[in-house]
Write an enzyme that holds these catalytic residues in place. Structure first.
Site, mmCIF file in Angstrom:
data_model
loop_
_atom_site.group_PDB
_atom_site.id
_atom_site.type_symbol
_atom_site.label_atom_id
_atom_site.label_comp_id
_atom_site.label_asym_id
_atom_site.label_seq_id
_atom_site.Cartn_x
_atom_site.Cartn_y
_atom_site.Cartn_z
ATOM 1 N N CYS A 52 0.823 -1.217 0.000
ATOM 2 C CA CYS A 52 0.000 0.000 0.000
ATOM 3 C C CYS A 52 0.855 1.265 0.000
ATOM 4 O O CYS A 52 0.455 2.296 -0.551
ATOM 5 C CB CYS A 52 -0.916 0.011 1.218
ATOM 6 S SG CYS A 52 -1.832 -1.516 1.501
ATOM 7 N N ASP A 126 -4.698 1.787 5.205
ATOM 8 C CA ASP A 126 -5.944 2.284 5.779
ATOM 9 C C ASP A 126 -5.814 3.438 6.767
ATOM 10 O O ASP A 126 -6.446 4.478 6.613
ATOM 11 C CB ASP A 126 -6.671 1.137 6.502
ATOM 12 C CG ASP A 126 -7.115 0.048 5.562
ATOM 13 O OD1 ASP A 126 -6.785 0.125 4.371
ATOM 14 O OD2 ASP A 126 -7.770 -0.894 6.025
ATOM 15 N N GLU A 447 -9.692 -5.479 13.659
ATOM 16 C CA GLU A 447 -10.628 -5.893 12.620
ATOM 17 C C GLU A 447 -10.771 -7.413 12.645
ATOM 18 O O GLU A 447 -9.832 -8.124 12.959
ATOM 19 C CB GLU A 447 -10.132 -5.441 11.247
ATOM 20 C CG GLU A 447 -10.171 -3.937 11.073
ATOM 21 C CD GLU A 447 -9.666 -3.495 9.709
ATOM 22 O OE1 GLU A 447 -9.188 -4.359 8.945
ATOM 23 O OE2 GLU A 447 -9.741 -2.294 9.421
ATOM 24 N N SER A 473 -12.928 -5.216 8.644
ATOM 25 C CA SER A 473 -12.238 -4.742 7.461
ATOM 26 C C SER A 473 -13.251 -4.267 6.442
ATOM 27 O O SER A 473 -14.406 -4.709 6.434
ATOM 28 C CB SER A 473 -11.401 -5.874 6.864
ATOM 29 O OG SER A 473 -11.018 -5.584 5.543
#
Length: 556
Positions: A52, A126, A447, A473
């Site tokens: 990411c 995230d 999560e 999630s």
């Protein structure tokens, strides 16, 4: 227009008394002429731990080039990132939500400590996305956030796949319906390169939310990570942050109540992640705008679901970009009278003005029209009831089941619930209850993708419900209620649910209840005692002592 572009850094770099500071800045490459230019913070979240954020150094180089071209001096520094996808299902996942606060705190500290005039933040995984924006809200300097972009789809047996399919394959493998060879093949091809998880999971949810909020340039975040256009939008962002400085346009001019409702509309219309509730509440808190958990339900009721995106739909974020991207989503909602079109963005143009350049790829099937939506209302709903007096969040995008009644199977941590799924102890109609995983109790509000995906992979996704004071999630789908508040560690009703208690999910009436009389509930709560803290020192202990309820955004 601001008269002094060095409105902060002048104190740092000007005059004989600042010779020591200039001497140190010369050592990192600044020259005489640079001390008369504004200093622009480039707050990066690069890391080689996760795809990411792996490419963010390249993006930062292009951003800095744009800042220099526009007359500023960029100075890059780094914050942290925790990869949800890597840490999921382990003790390490407890650090994920906590990292949001650390990202915000660290950027705030560096920018305040070095008197920067403007800020450009670069996010990826995230929690870096809301963390960077929370910092920009606190600082209220001319600033914007650029998201690194989505990963491209992987390929498995001739179809597009994402990390969602890998998590669900774990459940299928445990059930004996997927071989070792196929699991390895899927694992090897699901993530083909840099970029954030490819569905409308939390990263891409917050990406589009912050474009609609106006703190990211419309259409820029949606460019996939390795798309050739990412270089040019990065340079443009460098120009843009200097323009923001010259116009003295700040986050408090952009992040208004109407803009926050636009951001919620982006989440609802695209079937976005339940984590958006936490993160938008946190941003509202930082900017000082009143926003309540029930506001999400109010917006959801008037916004149709129009994007057919994973996890509930068929397509990936890269497909939405190819179909017409964020501008097309906004245009559809503007035309239907569903957005506050006059909200200003970091480009200086309004949301409505940004949609004027929207284009639609002929034959695209990703985005529907509001008058013929996938569903008449959006993807997120807020439930209350005797199990969630302060509320909880359910994602209804991608499935039609809106009620469930079944017996509770109670677990005091995620690992025990996951083991029960793997051992085939969960059966049709069960309601899996996972508690002591909230912001304080976890701590860190993990999560539950490992558990929820295992249920789907085991063929139980449509027949079993789950509730937790932890999080989900963005890849989670099914009858799942997260963010149950008050959490178990604070004596919420979820703490006293017992195996076999009957639990009812009633989405149409916005209720989550356990079939206990008020007297029985009161008796159980009176007998309940709080468990000892799981951590007594370090950052997790500090977080547990200072974090607020999930219904308030889990801010510290």
């Amino acid at each position: 227009m601001v008269s002094d572009l060095k409105h902060k850094s002048r104190e740092l770099t000007q005059g004989p008394g600042r010779a020591p500071a200039r001497a140190m800045l010369r050592a990192v490459g600044l020259r005489d002429e640079d001390f008369d230019k504004p200093l622009v913070a480039v707050a990066n979240t690069w890391s080689e731990v996760t795809p990411c954020n792996f490419h963010l150094r390249d993006i930062a180089d292009k951003v800095k080039a744009g800042i220099r071209e526009a007359g500023g001096v960029p100075l890059e520094f780094n914050s942290i990132v925790i990869s949800d996808g890597i840490s999921m299902g382990t003790e390490g996942m407890k650090t994920s939500l906590i990292s949001r606060e650390v990202v915000a705190d660290s950027i705030e500290l560096v920018v305040r400590g070095h008197l920067f005039d403007a800020v450009l933040a670069i996010s990826g995984c995230d929690k870096t996305i809301p963390g960077t924006v929370m910092a920009l809200a606190r600082l209220n300097l001319p600033s914007l956030m650029l998201y690194g972009g989505s990963i491209m789809p992987g390929q498995f047996r001739g179809r597009n796949v994402s990390i969602q399919e890998v998590f669900e394959a774990v459940g299928a493998h445990a059930r004996g319906t997927m071989s070792d060879t196929d699991l390895h093949d899927l694992e090897s091809h699901a993530c083909p390169g840099a970029g954030s998880c490819g569905g409308q999971f939390t990263a891409n949810t917050m990406s589009i939310a912050f474009e609609f909020l106006g703190i990211s340039p419309m259409g820029f975040n949606g460019v996939p990570a390795l798309d050739a256009r990412k270089e040019s939008v990065s340079v443009q962002c460098g120009h843009l942050v200097m323009d923001l400085l010259k116009r003295n346009l700040r986050p408090k001019n952009i992040i208004t109540r109407d803009a926050l409702e636009n951001a919620i509309a982006a989440v609802a219309s695209t079937g976005g992640s339940t984590n958006a509730v936490l993160h938008l509440l946190a941003v509202a808190h930082e900017i000082g705008v009143a926003l309540d958990i029930d506001d999400f339900d109010a917006v959801n009721q008037r916004i149709p679901l129009i994007a057919d995106l994973k996890p509930g739909g068929r397509y990936m974020a890269a497909d939405l970009y190819q179909a017409g991207g964020t501008r097309l989503v906004a245009k559809r909602l503007i035309e239907a009278g569903l957005l506050k079109g006059e909200c200003v963005t970091v480009t200086g143009r309004t949301i409505k003005e940004e949609t004027e350049t929207a284009s639609e790829t002929p034959g695209q099937e990703v985005l529907y029209r509001p008058e013929e939506p996938i569903k008449a209302t959006g993807g997120l709903v807020i439930l209350h009831g005797n199990l969630a007096p302060d509320g909880c969040v359910v994602k209804v995008a991608g499935h039609s089941k809106l009620t469930h009644i079944g017996p509770a199977k109670v677990f005091d941590c995620e690992e025990d619930a996951f083991a029960a799924v793997q051992n085939r102890e969960i059966v049709d109609n069960d309601v899996v209850v996972i508690r002591y995983e909230g912001p304080q109790g976890g701590p860190g509000m993990r999560e539950m993708l490992g558990v929820t995906s295992a249920l789907v992979g085991a063929g139980l996704g449509e027949t079993v419900a789950l509730l937790t004071d932890g999080r989900f999630s963005g890849a989670t789908h099914g009858m799942m209620a997260g963010h149950v508040t008050p959490e178990a560690a604070k004596g919420g009703p979820i703490a006293v649910v017992r195996n076999g208690d009957t639990i009812t999910f009633d989405v149409p009436n916005r209720r989550l209840d356990v079939q206990l009389s008020p007297d029985e509930m009161a008796d159980r709560l009176q007998q309940w005692t709080a468990p000892p803290p799981k951590y007594t020192s370090g950052v997790l202990a500090k977080y547990a002592r200072t974090v607020s309820s999930a219904s308030k955004g889990a801010v510290t």
